[in-house]
Design a protein around this motif. Structure first.
Motif, short mmCIF file in Angstrom:
data_model
loop_
_atom_site.label_atom_id
_atom_site.label_comp_id
_atom_site.label_asym_id
_atom_site.label_seq_id
_atom_site.Cartn_x
_atom_site.Cartn_y
_atom_site.Cartn_z
N PRO A 141 -12.00 -125.54 8.76
CA PRO A 141 -12.63 -126.71 8.14
C PRO A 141 -12.72 -127.92 9.07
O PRO A 141 -13.09 -129.00 8.64
CB PRO A 141 -11.68 -127.00 6.97
N TRP A 142 -12.40 -127.73 10.35
CA TRP A 142 -12.41 -128.83 11.31
C TRP A 142 -13.65 -128.74 12.19
O TRP A 142 -14.12 -127.65 12.53
CB TRP A 142 -11.14 -128.80 12.17
N ALA A 198 -7.89 -124.77 5.05
CA ALA A 198 -7.15 -123.76 5.81
C ALA A 198 -6.72 -122.61 4.91
O ALA A 198 -6.73 -121.44 5.34
CB ALA A 198 -5.93 -124.41 6.47
N ASP A 199 -6.37 -122.90 3.67
CA ASP A 199 -5.96 -121.83 2.75
C ASP A 199 -7.08 -120.82 2.53
O ASP A 199 -6.82 -119.63 2.31
CB ASP A 199 -5.52 -122.43 1.41
N ASP A 200 -8.33 -121.29 2.57
CA ASP A 200 -9.45 -120.37 2.39
C ASP A 200 -9.53 -119.35 3.52
O ASP A 200 -9.98 -118.21 3.31
CB ASP A 200 -10.77 -121.15 2.30
N PHE A 244 -11.25 -118.19 12.53
CA PHE A 244 -10.52 -119.19 13.30
C PHE A 244 -9.03 -119.09 12.97
O PHE A 244 -8.63 -119.00 11.82
CB PHE A 244 -11.02 -120.59 12.97
N ASN A 245 -8.21 -119.13 14.02
CA ASN A 245 -6.76 -119.09 13.84
C ASN A 245 -6.14 -119.91 14.95
O ASN A 245 -6.82 -120.32 15.90
CB ASN A 245 -6.25 -117.65 13.89
N TRP A 246 -4.87 -120.16 14.82
CA TRP A 246 -4.16 -120.92 15.84
C TRP A 246 -2.74 -120.42 15.96
O TRP A 246 -2.22 -119.72 15.09
CB TRP A 246 -4.19 -122.41 15.53
N SER A 247 -2.13 -120.76 17.05
CA SER A 247 -0.72 -120.41 17.29
C SER A 247 -0.03 -121.63 17.87
O SER A 247 -0.59 -122.30 18.75
CB SER A 247 -0.62 -119.24 18.28
N PRO A 248 1.17 -121.96 17.34
CA PRO A 248 1.94 -121.23 16.34
C PRO A 248 1.43 -121.43 14.92
O PRO A 248 0.98 -122.52 14.57
CB PRO A 248 3.35 -121.81 16.51
#
Length: 349
Positions: A189-190, A213-215, A233-237
């Protein structure tokens, strides 16, 4: 040996007499003189007196901790707040957007932010640091990354993954009814230059942004249940790496010129023909007067150190297990007492 007699002031009866109070005054003066002389001698020969340990808490003013709107930051802030309270500090929490937090830290309205990401906050941090009102309290061991990501089972259908050219060739496998025959990329969403990357790398994908983000995680859970290929889209950590096996797409390596010089990279006509930066830092920042107002609390903040695995675990307590932020913090504190009790130990004992 010649003995010198010291004349003292006479009393009212003209006899040389020392009253108890007068004697104490002279002794105190001698102590001051000899004490000053000893301190001067210690400095002259290079011996420094031991510093006086301030009592904790050093100030009755509450420590004000910033809460942002993502899980790991919320839980880690609660963890730090609980640790402060065990040392007797008063703690207040303030929910602040990442956009507004800089001005509030600059003015000392809030004092601490425990999770500052290079990928999204480096520019704002550098701008505010110029004024000298915000200081860095050290980096976490965790390294950050934000990128396209897929669950590992997708490799069975697209063996060349995680290489980006394999994803481009397998685009139809990631299609949805709304995008077929083109692949579907579920963006966060960013606002990020994702569409520019799709064009620059000639990716046959349609971008569909998640509202929250929950979606993203709803989409991931739905696809994983039936082993449907998905790239999102994902990120770490992040909590996902604690509960799902998957990998980031390996796009062409990032360089700053990728964003400014079309001639750089594999597509000489377009910007953003590269991936996002890898191994970004994750910092803790504070109001500049924190280190002198609450030196013990500042030392605790400096020693606070989370790895990728630790951060993904505390986030999973909430996003996967359904605990509240406060419950997740209490759970982590109960299971990791030796870790957090070591924070600030050399400065606060």
């Amino acid at each position: 040996m010649q003995i010198y007699q010291v004349s003292l002031p006479a009393s009212h009866n003209s006899r040389y007499h020392l009253y108890p109070g007068t004697a104490r005054a002279w002794l105190n003066r001698l102590r001051l003189v000899f004490g000053a002389a000893l301190a001067f001698l210690m400095i002259f020969i290079g011996v420094q007196p031991s510093p006086v340990q301030a009592s904790v808490p050093e100030s009755p003013v509450p420590l004000r901790l910033i809460l942002n709107d993502w899980t790991s930051q919320l839980v880690m802030t609660r963890i730090l707040g609980e640790v402060y309270q065990t040392h007797g500090y008063k703690v207040e929490y303030k929910l602040v957007s990442t956009k507004d937090q800089w001005a509030r830290l600059h003015r000392g309205l809030e004092h601490i932010q425990v999770e500052v990401w290079e990928g999204t906050m480096a520019h704002d941090l550098e701008k505010i640091k110029v004024h000298g009102q915000v200081i860095e309290a050290g980096d976490h061991s965790a390294k950050t990354r934000e990128e396209w990501w897929y669950p590992e089972y997708a490799e069975e259908l697209c063996p060349g993954l995680p290489d980006w050219t394999a994803l481009r060739d397998c685009a139809a496998l990631f299609a949805s009814p709304d995008t077929a025959p083109r692949g579907r990329y579920v963006a966060g969403p960013w606002e990020k230059p994702e569409r520019a990357r799709i064009r620059a790398l000639d990716m046959d994908f349609v971008l569909t942004p998640a509202k929250t983000a929950d979606d993203l995680w709803i989409e991931l859970a739905r696809a994983s249940e039936i082993k449907q290929p998905i790239v999102l889209f994902n990120w770490s950590p992040n909590w996902v790496e604690n509960r799902y096996r998957g990998k980031f797409i390996e796009f062409p390596s990032y360089a700053p010129e990728c964003e400014t010089d079309p001639a750089w990279g594999i597509n000489p006509r377009r910007l953003y023909d590269c991936g996002n930066p890898k191994d970004g830092w994750l910092k803790k920042i504070a109001w500049h007067k924190m280190s002198v107002t609450w030196p013990c609390a500042y030392a605790i903040l400096q020693d606070m150190d989370f790895t990728n695995a630790m951060i993904s675990e505390v986030a999973a307590f909430v996003d996967a297990d359904g605990l509240t932020d406060e419950e997740a913090a209490e759970k982590w504190l109960g299971e990791n007492r030796a870790i957090w009790q070591s924070w600030g130990k050399n400065s606060c004992d």
